[in-house]
Every structure is written in structure tokens, then in C-alpha cells.
Design a protein around this motif. Sequence first.
Motif, mmCIF file in Angstrom:
data_model
loop_
_atom_site.group_PDB
_atom_site.id
_atom_site.type_symbol
_atom_site.label_atom_id
_atom_site.label_comp_id
_atom_site.label_asym_id
_atom_site.label_seq_id
_atom_site.Cartn_x
_atom_site.Cartn_y
_atom_site.Cartn_z
ATOM 1 N N ASP A 1 17.336 -53.014 32.589
ATOM 2 C CA ASP A 1 17.203 -51.591 32.861
ATOM 3 C C ASP A 1 17.054 -50.923 31.356
ATOM 4 O O ASP A 1 16.257 -49.606 31.708
ATOM 5 N N THR B 1 13.740 -48.148 31.063
ATOM 6 C CA THR B 1 13.789 -46.594 30.732
ATOM 7 C C THR B 1 13.048 -46.118 29.563
ATOM 8 O O THR B 1 12.479 -45.248 29.631
ATOM 9 N N ARG C 1 10.001 -43.667 29.301
ATOM 10 C CA ARG C 1 9.847 -42.641 28.359
ATOM 11 C C ARG C 1 8.697 -42.663 27.273
ATOM 12 O O ARG C 1 8.398 -41.778 26.761
ATOM 13 N N HIS D 1 19.216 -49.801 41.226
ATOM 14 C CA HIS D 1 19.197 -49.818 39.946
ATOM 15 C C HIS D 1 17.981 -49.655 39.098
ATOM 16 O O HIS D 1 17.869 -48.841 38.265
ATOM 17 N N ASP E 1 16.776 -46.063 39.513
ATOM 18 C CA ASP E 1 17.893 -45.212 38.624
ATOM 19 C C ASP E 1 17.214 -45.486 37.040
ATOM 20 O O ASP E 1 17.050 -44.454 36.264
ATOM 21 N N ALA E 2 16.763 -46.567 36.862
ATOM 22 C CA ALA E 2 16.458 -46.742 35.422
ATOM 23 C C ALA E 2 14.988 -45.982 35.199
ATOM 24 O O ALA E 2 14.821 -45.296 34.190
ATOM 25 N N ARG F 1 14.083 -43.203 37.019
ATOM 26 C CA ARG F 1 14.065 -41.846 36.919
ATOM 27 C C ARG F 1 14.991 -41.392 35.608
ATOM 28 O O ARG F 1 14.513 -40.081 35.063
ATOM 29 N N LYS F 2 15.682 -42.210 35.011
ATOM 30 C CA LYS F 2 16.238 -41.912 33.753
ATOM 31 C C LYS F 2 15.315 -41.660 32.719
ATOM 32 O O LYS F 2 15.395 -40.926 31.753
ATOM 33 N N GLY F 3 14.031 -42.387 32.990
ATOM 34 C CA GLY F 3 13.161 -42.247 32.108
ATOM 35 C C GLY F 3 12.049 -41.024 32.009
ATOM 36 O O GLY F 3 11.388 -40.687 31.509
ATOM 37 N N GLY F 4 12.399 -40.200 33.564
ATOM 38 C CA GLY F 4 11.660 -39.065 33.687
ATOM 39 C C GLY F 4 10.616 -39.234 34.609
ATOM 40 O O GLY F 4 10.120 -38.236 34.845
#
Length: 131
Positions: free
Chosen positions: A77, A81, A85, A109, A112-113, A115-118
Amino acid sequence: MRYFETRKARIEIIPMIDIMLFLLVFFAMMTLRMIPTTGQVSKLPTSSTASVMPAPKLLIEIRAGGHVFVDGQATDDASLTALVRGRDAAKLAVTIAGGEDASLQQVMHVIDAVRKGGATQIGLAARQSSE
């Protein structure tokens, strides 16, 4: 004195056709190599409302046991991410392909990973059901 006669120059067409055919085949093969991989997941879940999506710029596979692969390489994960990014996340189209045995929690999971990266353009791969 026939040997000293000037002959009219001819353009040989057959070698030129051979070269053009070779170039056509060469560029066709290179174009096919540039098409993004479709992944190795052969047992995608089916959906009656599946629609065609544009080719993904990043394909993420969830294989048996919850192992996540990006472009054929295993990842976790945090590195997923960081990978998102590292690319232009606003324009990055991500497709997640999970086998029939992938659980919803594993898919969440990965989402989420990503989307955390943008990334915001996230799609789920599915086969069209035969019904």
C-alpha cells in the motif's frame, strides 16, 4: 554500336514495395507493443452493467491471497501510494483488476492507497456477463 546507346532510366518498383511492406509490418508491431498490458487476471468478476473504459494508464491487479501487483511487480500500500504520487495524479486513470477470489476489503485497501496518492479516476475491471 548498340552498346553505346543510352538507355532510358527505369525505376524499379518491386524493391520499393518490399521496403514499404516491411516498414508497415514494423510500425504495426511497434504500435501493438505500445498498447498497455491488459494484465494476467483471467477470472474477472462479471457484471451485467459493465461498460468499456479507456485504456488505463496504471493497471493494478489483486491476485490470490491479496497480493497486489503493478505492471507485473509486487507492491504494498505505501509504495502504491508513492507510485501514484510520482505520476500526474490528476490525469492518471487507474484500473483495478481483482480476481473472483479477491475480497471487498482487499479492493478497498487498494482504492484507499490510490486515493491517498491523489488519483480520482479509478475504475474496476469486470467481464461482461453472458446473461
